[in-house]
Design an enzyme around this catalytic site. Structure first.
Site, mmCIF file in Angstrom:
data_model
loop_
_atom_site.group_PDB
_atom_site.id
_atom_site.type_symbol
_atom_site.label_atom_id
_atom_site.label_comp_id
_atom_site.label_asym_id
_atom_site.label_seq_id
_atom_site.Cartn_x
_atom_site.Cartn_y
_atom_site.Cartn_z
ATOM 1 N N LYS A 164 -83.513 -15.570 1.458
ATOM 2 C CA LYS A 164 -83.637 -16.058 2.563
ATOM 3 C C LYS A 164 -85.107 -16.516 2.911
ATOM 4 O O LYS A 164 -85.694 -17.581 3.284
ATOM 5 C CB LYS A 164 -82.965 -15.805 3.713
ATOM 6 C CG LYS A 164 -82.791 -16.544 4.914
ATOM 7 C CD LYS A 164 -82.019 -17.683 4.728
ATOM 8 C CE LYS A 164 -81.771 -18.652 6.049
ATOM 9 N NZ LYS A 164 -81.054 -19.813 5.743
ATOM 10 N N GLY A 168 -79.002 -26.802 8.643
ATOM 11 C CA GLY A 168 -79.752 -25.698 8.374
ATOM 12 C C GLY A 168 -80.960 -25.820 7.327
ATOM 13 O O GLY A 168 -81.040 -26.723 6.552
ATOM 14 N N VAL A 169 -81.444 -24.875 6.863
ATOM 15 C CA VAL A 169 -82.776 -24.847 6.036
ATOM 16 C C VAL A 169 -82.108 -24.729 4.520
ATOM 17 O O VAL A 169 -82.562 -25.659 3.766
ATOM 18 C CB VAL A 169 -83.376 -23.489 6.211
ATOM 19 C CG1 VAL A 169 -84.639 -23.512 5.288
ATOM 20 C CG2 VAL A 169 -84.122 -23.679 7.726
ATOM 21 N N ASP A 170 -81.213 -24.179 4.209
ATOM 22 C CA ASP A 170 -80.719 -24.323 2.934
ATOM 23 C C ASP A 170 -80.320 -25.342 2.277
ATOM 24 O O ASP A 170 -80.665 -25.678 1.165
ATOM 25 C CB ASP A 170 -79.578 -22.992 2.723
ATOM 26 C CG ASP A 170 -79.996 -21.774 3.116
ATOM 27 O OD1 ASP A 170 -81.178 -21.469 3.393
ATOM 28 O OD2 ASP A 170 -78.980 -20.585 3.344
ATOM 29 N N CYS A 192 -85.045 7.210 -6.700
ATOM 30 C CA CYS A 192 -84.175 8.044 -5.841
ATOM 31 C C CYS A 192 -83.127 8.520 -6.774
ATOM 32 O O CYS A 192 -83.284 9.028 -7.837
ATOM 33 C CB CYS A 192 -83.626 7.408 -4.644
ATOM 34 S SG CYS A 192 -82.857 8.589 -3.507
ATOM 35 N N TYR A 193 -81.994 7.933 -6.911
ATOM 36 C CA TYR A 193 -80.583 8.183 -7.797
ATOM 37 C C TYR A 193 -81.214 7.735 -9.046
ATOM 38 O O TYR A 193 -80.916 8.504 -10.152
ATOM 39 C CB TYR A 193 -79.560 7.140 -7.340
ATOM 40 C CG TYR A 193 -78.427 7.545 -8.066
ATOM 41 C CD1 TYR A 193 -77.655 8.565 -7.982
ATOM 42 C CD2 TYR A 193 -78.091 6.577 -9.202
ATOM 43 C CE1 TYR A 193 -76.490 8.729 -9.079
ATOM 44 C CE2 TYR A 193 -77.022 6.894 -10.197
ATOM 45 C CZ TYR A 193 -76.181 7.789 -9.979
ATOM 46 O OH TYR A 193 -75.039 8.009 -10.670
ATOM 47 N N GLY A 211 -78.662 5.016 -4.801
ATOM 48 C CA GLY A 211 -77.336 4.997 -4.768
ATOM 49 C C GLY A 211 -76.960 6.240 -4.030
ATOM 50 O O GLY A 211 -77.537 7.403 -3.926
ATOM 51 N N HIS A 253 -88.309 6.241 -1.615
ATOM 52 C CA HIS A 253 -88.202 4.530 -1.844
ATOM 53 C C HIS A 253 -89.425 3.845 -1.495
ATOM 54 O O HIS A 253 -89.864 3.607 -0.287
ATOM 55 C CB HIS A 253 -87.111 4.231 -0.749
ATOM 56 C CG HIS A 253 -85.798 4.526 -1.032
ATOM 57 N ND1 HIS A 253 -84.929 4.061 -1.877
ATOM 58 C CD2 HIS A 253 -85.103 5.919 -0.775
ATOM 59 C CE1 HIS A 253 -83.682 4.720 -1.944
ATOM 60 N NE2 HIS A 253 -83.715 5.772 -1.221
ATOM 61 N N GLU A 261 -89.894 0.672 -1.952
ATOM 62 C CA GLU A 261 -89.524 -0.562 -1.590
ATOM 63 C C GLU A 261 -89.407 -0.721 0.087
ATOM 64 O O GLU A 261 -89.417 -1.767 0.595
ATOM 65 C CB GLU A 261 -88.045 -1.095 -2.094
ATOM 66 C CG GLU A 261 -86.826 -0.297 -1.691
ATOM 67 C CD GLU A 261 -86.468 0.891 -2.407
ATOM 68 O OE1 GLU A 261 -85.207 1.225 -2.202
ATOM 69 O OE2 GLU A 261 -87.492 1.517 -3.003
#
Length: 511
Positions: A367, A224-226, A80-81, A53, A167, A169
């Site tokens: 996505k 679209g895909v969704d 981190c935070y 954050g 981080h 990630e």
């Protein structure tokens, strides 16, 4: 099924944490930092991750959760935070650092028995902090450090609390995935039981329970895909009791409507009602120049037509939407109503008098997971990884008034751009490849005769998420082929220009 909750303290990387955990095969969801402990108890997660954050834990308005999150009896990882917060709430001391640390750092591994098991010494990590942990809470030991951060990794093995100042990630941390995997599997004892095939099975059963043996569902297909993946999962659950509506607004690419209708009906066996509304949309856009007015007119007319057609769907009680997880996250503010980013609406903002109950089978997915699910369901790879196409279609690629003549010119031009990009083998390297038609004419010479025709713009961009983009350095040979074909084959265009604007300051689309 295992579940890890990520408490969001405002980090730009929070979604990435949840995605990386899912990539490791463990289901993860994001919650605001101030989610009541009573709700966390009801959800019964197997572990918690506290995100990074932008604030400092000692500031007056710092986002602080209840200390009771450390009394849930489950493993906790602070990032981190999140590390600083863990230390702050458990008796440590966090202070401003005399040396801020942003960017790459080298991690010295001091103990490999826990979080850093199998992690190389002096490996690259990504730092982004201005505070430091001055005093480690009782029961914690320091297992990793960098040149500027004495407590880069802290661990309390007995209470199963862990923290990393960097981080893990982000891709810049070379062994970040291994560190997250150590937390999930070695320290929290979880199993990798999250996959697309298990998701499909679970969702099919859930939809059957929700809709029942006789319930009917209506779904709007966008191309679209969704929306297509949403329809296929529901079709798998209830078959022909699903009715899909696909509106031809006259603003699609050349042949797109008929190609998609053929795919939906014949190859995917969906029950689709096609609606030819091209004339309605073109008539509504007559004389409109403002891009924002175009969007509002197109969105409003789509709602009207969808409302009209859905009433013909034979008593459907449920409306399916392709809502995905980022839409859900953006609708739930981290720090209260003033921080809300947007409210999602998948079908252009449905009117309240559409009295349907919602079915949203993808609302748990990111996505990239939807794309993986699409491949699992047998959708063509080319369709799954198609370039983004704007909701208002070609209307926002015609600068100025939209009419049938301009649409035909743009369709032919756009088709050439996409064909040549594919032939050159660069289609999959691009985020988008398209043409724009300008409301200006230029003088040209064709067959020894003077011409006065439209100007077309070619736009090829590269991007990761569409938030920023670089123009693609196309070869002169590719640009020459595109330009030559357009001026020779498209009646009404005699000049082609190439857009070399990045985003920012420009946008990807022209309108």
């Amino acid at each position: 099924m295992n579940k890890v909750l990520v408490l969001d303290f405002g980090s730009q990387y929070t979604q990435l944490i949840a995605r990386k955990i899912r990539e490791l095969g463990v289901y993860s969801e994001i919650r605001p930092f101030n989610t009541p402990v009573s709700r966390l108890k009801k959800e019964r997660p197997q572990a918690l991750v506290l995100s990074g954050g932008p604030q400092s834990v000692y500031e007056k308005d710092a986002p602080l959760p209840s200390q009771e999150i450390f009394e849930l009896g489950i493993p906790v990882l602070g990032i981190c935070y999140g590390l600083q917060l863990t230390a702050h709430l458990l008796g440590g001391d966090v202070k401003p650092s005399s040396k801020r640390e942003y960017g790459f750092a080298s991690l010295r591994v001091l103990d490999r028995r826990g979080l850093l098991s199998g992690v190389k010494d002096r490996g690259q990590v990504w730092m982004s902090h201005g505070d430091r942990l001055e005093k480690v809470p009782a029961g914690f030991c320091i297992t990793g450090r960098t040149a500027n951060t004495r407590a880069a990794v802290i661990e309390n093995i007995d209470r199963h609390f862990y923290g990393v100042q960097f981080h893990p990630e982000v891709i810049h941390t070379k062994e970040g995935k291994k560190i997250l995997g150590n937390f999930l599997f070695k320290l929290a004892g979880l199993t990798a039981d999250w996959s697309m095939s298990s998701f499909i099975e679970r969702k099919v059963e859930e939809i059957r329970r929700t809709v029942g043996n006789r319930g009917k569902v209506v779904c709007g297909l966008s191309g679209g895909v969704d929306s297509l993946v949403t329809s296929l999962i529901i079709h798998k659950a209830i078959g022909k009791r699903l009715t899909c509506i696909f509106v031809d607004n006259g603003l699609l690419r050349k042949g797109q409507y008929h190609d998609l209708m053929n795919k939906f009906r014949k190859r995917l066996s969906l029950n689709v009602d096609g609606v030819d509304a091209a004339d309605e949309f073109v008539a509504a856009l007559r004389g409109i120049i403002s891009p924002e007015r175009k969007r509002k007119i197109i969105g409003g007319l789509f709602i009207k037509i969808f409302d009209r057609e859905s009433r013909k769907s034979g008593g459907a009680e449920y409306l399916a939407q392709g809502t995905i997880y980022p839409d859900v996250i953006e609708s739930n503010p981290v720090k209260g109503p003033s921080s809300t980013i947007k409210s999602h609406h998948n079908v252009g903002g449905l009117p309240k008098n559409l009295k349907f109950r919602l079915v949203e089978p993808l609302r748990e997915l990111f996505k990239d997971e939807v794309r993986a699910l699409a491949l699992e369901l047998g959708i063509d790879k080319d369709f799954v990884y198609q370039h983004p196409f704007p909701g208002p279609g070609l209307a926002v690629r015609i600068v100025g008034e939209v009419n049938k003549e301009s649409l035909e010119i743009l369709r032919d031009t756009d088709e050439i751009v996409v064909e040549e990009v594919r032939k050159a083998g660069v289609h999959n390297k691009l985020w988008q490849a398209f043409a724009v038609l300008l409301p200006v004419k230029s003088v040209g010479v064709m067959g020894d005769r003077r011409t006065y025709q439209r100007v077309a713009v070619v736009r090829l961009v590269q991007s990761v998420d569409g938030m920023t983009a670089n123009w693609f350095p196309a070869t002169p040979a590719l640009l020459a082929r595109i330009s030559t074909r357009i001026v020779n084959e498209v009646k009404g265009v005699n000049r082609v220009v190439y857009d070399v604007t990045t985003k920012p300051p420009g946008t990807i689309e022209w309108e």
